[in-house]
Structure formats: structure tokens, C-alpha cells
Design a protein around this motif. Structure first.
Motif, PDB file in Angstrom:
ATOM      1  N   ARG A  10       0.823  -1.202   0.000  1.00 28.85           N
ATOM      2  CA  ARG A  10       0.000   0.000   0.000  1.00 28.85           C
ATOM      3  C   ARG A  10       0.857   1.252   0.000  1.00 28.85           C
ATOM      4  O   ARG A  10       0.416   2.306  -0.435  1.00 28.85           O
ATOM      5  CB  ARG A  10      -0.948   0.005   1.198  1.00 28.85           C
ATOM      6  N   THR A  13       3.315   2.647  -5.180  1.00 29.20           N
ATOM      7  CA  THR A  13       2.297   2.672  -6.227  1.00 29.20           C
ATOM      8  C   THR A  13       1.892   1.238  -6.545  1.00 29.20           C
ATOM      9  O   THR A  13       2.736   0.398  -6.858  1.00 29.20           O
ATOM     10  CB  THR A  13       2.866   3.344  -7.487  1.00 29.20           C
ATOM     11  N   GLU A 144      -7.778   8.692  -2.444  1.00 28.06           N
ATOM     12  CA  GLU A 144      -6.587   7.841  -2.358  1.00 28.06           C
ATOM     13  C   GLU A 144      -6.040   7.510  -3.739  1.00 28.06           C
ATOM     14  O   GLU A 144      -4.818   7.482  -3.965  1.00 28.06           O
ATOM     15  CB  GLU A 144      -6.927   6.556  -1.602  1.00 28.06           C
ATOM     16  N   ARG A 147      -4.063  10.493  -4.860  1.00 25.51           N
ATOM     17  CA  ARG A 147      -2.778  10.626  -4.150  1.00 25.51           C
ATOM     18  C   ARG A 147      -1.754   9.636  -4.690  1.00 25.51           C
ATOM     19  O   ARG A 147      -0.575   9.965  -4.856  1.00 25.51           O
ATOM     20  CB  ARG A 147      -2.977  10.399  -2.648  1.00 25.51           C
ATOM     21  N   ARG A 148      -2.207   8.424  -4.946  1.00 27.39           N
ATOM     22  CA  ARG A 148      -1.286   7.390  -5.429  1.00 27.39           C
ATOM     23  C   ARG A 148      -0.782   7.682  -6.831  1.00 27.39           C
ATOM     24  O   ARG A 148       0.259   7.176  -7.233  1.00 27.39           O
ATOM     25  CB  ARG A 148      -1.975   6.015  -5.412  1.00 27.39           C
ATOM     26  N   ARG A 150       0.437  10.335  -7.955  1.00 25.87           N
ATOM     27  CA  ARG A 150       1.653  11.161  -7.884  1.00 25.87           C
ATOM     28  C   ARG A 150       1.785  12.111  -9.073  1.00 25.87           C
ATOM     29  O   ARG A 150       2.839  12.236  -9.683  1.00 25.87           O
ATOM     30  CB  ARG A 150       2.885  10.268  -7.741  1.00 25.87           C
TER      31      ARG A 150
END
Length: 335
Positions: A10, A13, A144, A147-148, A150
């Protein structure tokens, strides 16, 4: 209770291999679920989809040879393209992005949290270099996912205290405050609010009712209408608050619908310049509202400026990450 060490799957990525490991299947099976779910058994597909959701995995739909290349694209997510209130924002960001060689990939959520998550996943699967969206994500899973990714993420039309990356817009709560105070100053006593139940409309409602209380008015009544209801929303609202003498409509489309219903009911003042029996204020300053009779009082939002600022934030991480462009109350014939 102490938390255990972070889950490395988690923390990084998520990958197709990580999904396969969690689901207990081969990577090729995960690929089939993503690209050809019809050829995978329902039980296996469910395990893979559960793992995808838990890990926040977004499939890469870009060809393998291009996977590491710049796509020169920006994903844009709006609630709807049926209402022109967001058109200026899309135009504004396109005016900045396209001259610099970026293409815009547009999707709409229909104000539906689950659909919004699907559209975010679809946009991210194209590997855009940024995401610009109206509002903050409606779900924790959507936040989420972003955010992942990037990549730069710009939330518009509102100002969350802690945006994922950047935000540009205005204070929806304060817009409600300004309209309630305007009605109170005009001597209105029985206030109502008409709009959807999405977060931005709710912020406007909270400001509206709080300001009404502060000036000693009875609590306004709230009429929730579906965004797809169009002109019918005005008739429905009028039926629910027949004795209201002032209405704040969450956007100009609702305001025009309400004024149309008032005209059909014979409740619009016929004399030019006369004070309307029911004051109506919308939000967005649509061109249609400026052409309508009576002309629509509104909270003016510079949607094009929001779009331009959002594009600049997406392209330049050195810029301030929270930009308040404010709003302006425009009083016209509708009160």
C-alpha cells in the motif's frame, strides 16, 4: 494500540503483480479482468476487483511502448456537461493548456460518487500528466486513487482546507451568507433555498441558513431537487415553498426554472422596475440569466479565471497551492 508496520504494497504505487498476489491469481488473469472481464469467472473476477479496489490499482491503458513517455494530456472531470455553468472553466483551462501542446480529456460524474470513482480511474488509466476536477473527490477511495497517482491534482469551484495538491475557487459558504444578508436588507422575511444535495450546494445552504439566523429571520426552508430535473425543478420548488418571499437558487439554471414557474403561475410583477413579490438570486452568472426577463440576480463566479488558474497550478508546482478568486453579488430585476 500501536499500529503495525506499513504495508509495503500500500505504501508504493500499486502494480498489477501486487493485485495478482493479493487476489491469489496470475498476472495474466488480472490483465484479463481489466481488459476482457467477460472471459473470467464471476468468482475470480470478484476477487481481482476487490484487490484492485483495496490497493487503489489503476490499469495502464497506454500502449506499452508509450508507458514511460509523456502523454501531454490533462484529465478533466466535471459533474455534468448538460449545464453550461462549468463550460467557462473548461474553456479557460483549455486556453492555457492547448497552446502548450496539452490535450484535454473530459469526463463527467453526474454528481454520483461511484461514477466519479470510475471516471477518475478511466482518466488515470490514460496516464495524464495532471487531473483537474470540479470540487474535491466525493469518496475516500477517489482521494486515495489521486494521491497514489503522484501527479498534480487541482480541485476547483471550492476551497478545501487541505486539498490533495492544489485548489482554486471561492468560498461557497460565504456565498450563502452574502445572499441571505442581501435578502434581509431588502426586507424579505420568508427565505428558501433550492438546489441539489451535493457538497458545494450544501456549503451554500449552510452559509445561507446561518446568516438568516444571525439577522433574526426564521430558518429558511431547503428544497432538494435533482440536477437532471431542469425546468421542472422550478415548479417543484414553488409547490414546496409557496409562501416564500425570497429564494436562493444553487445555480442560475434553477433560478431561471423557478422564475419560469412563477410566470406560469402569474406571480411575476408585470410593471417594469417594480419590486418582485418573490426575490430570486442564482449563482454562476449564465448568459441566459442576463437575457432572461426578468434579468436574474446572481452570484457572479469567474469560471474562465478558475480554469486558467487551475491549468497554471497543474503546470507549475511552485505556484501557491490554494487560490481564492472570490465572487460578486450582482443584483438585477429578479431581486
Amino acid at each position: 494500540m500501536e499500529e503495525g508496520p506499513p504495508d509495503p504494497e500500500r505504501a508504493a504505487t500499486p502494480t498489477l503483480t501486487a493485485v495478482a498476489r493479493m487476489a491469489g491469481v496470475s498476472p495474466i488473469t488480472v490483465s484479463r479482468v481489466v481488459r476482457r472481464p467477460d472471459i473470467v469467472s464471476a468468482e475470480t473476477r470478484q476477487r481481482v476487483e476487490d484487490a484492485i479496489r483495496k490497493l487503489g490499482y489503476v490499469p495502464n491503458m497506454v500502449a506499452g511502448s508509450l508507458a514511460s513517455a509523456r502523454t501531454k494530456s490533462v484529465g478533466v472531470l466535471v459533474p455534468t456537461i448538460a449545464n453550461s455553468i462549468f463550460a467557462d472553466t473548461v474553456q479557460g483551462l483549455s486556453d492555457v493548456l492547448e497552446p502548450q501542446g496539452y490535450s484535454v480529456i473530459l469526463a463527467q460524474s453526474g454528481y454520483d460518487p461511484l461514477r466519479e470513482d470510475r471516471m477518475l480511474a478511466a482518466l488515470l488509466s490514460r496516464r495524464p500528466e495532471a487531473i483537474i476536477m470540479v470540487g474535491a473527490p466525493l469518496t475516500a477511495d477517489g482521494a486515495e486513487m489521486l494521491r497514489r497517482a503522484r501527479i498534480p491534482v487541482v480541485e476547483t469551484w471550492e476551497l478545501p482546507v487541505a486539498p490533495i495538491d492544489a485548489a482554486v475557487g471561492f468560498d461557497n459558504h460565504d456565498a450563502g451568507v452574502v445572499v441571505a444578508r442581501h435578502f434581509a436588507t431588502a426586507g424579505r422575511q420568508r427565505l428558501a433555498f433550492v438546489g441539489g444535495d451535493d457538497r458545494r450546494a450544501t456549503q451554500r445552504w449552510h452559509g445561507f441558513v446561518e446568516a438568516a439566523r444571525q439577522v433574526g429571520l426564521e430558518d429558511p426552508r431547503r428544497v432538494v431537487v435533482e440536477w437532471q430535473s431542469g425546468a421542472g425543478a422550478g415548479t417543484a420548488a414553488l409547490a414546496e415553498v409557496p409562501d416564500a418571499d425570497a429564494v436562493f437558487a444553487a445555480n442560475d439554471a434553477y433560478a431561471i426554472g423557478l422564475l419560469s414557474a412563477l410566470r406560469r403561475a402569474g406571480r411575476l410583477q408585470a410593471e417594469p422596475g417594480a419590486t418582485p413579490a418573490i426575490g430570486v438570486v442564482g449563482l454562476g452568472d449564465l448568459e441566459m440569466g442576463r437575457l432572461f426577463s426578468p434579468t436574474v440576480s446572481t452570484i457572479r463566479i469567474d469560471g474562465a479565471a478558475i480554469g486558467r488558474a487551475a491549468a497554471e497550478l497543474a503546470l507549475d508546482p511552485a505556484k501557491p497551492r490554494r487560490v481564492d478568486l472570490g465572487f460578486e453579488l450582482i443584483v438585477r430585476e429578479s431581486g
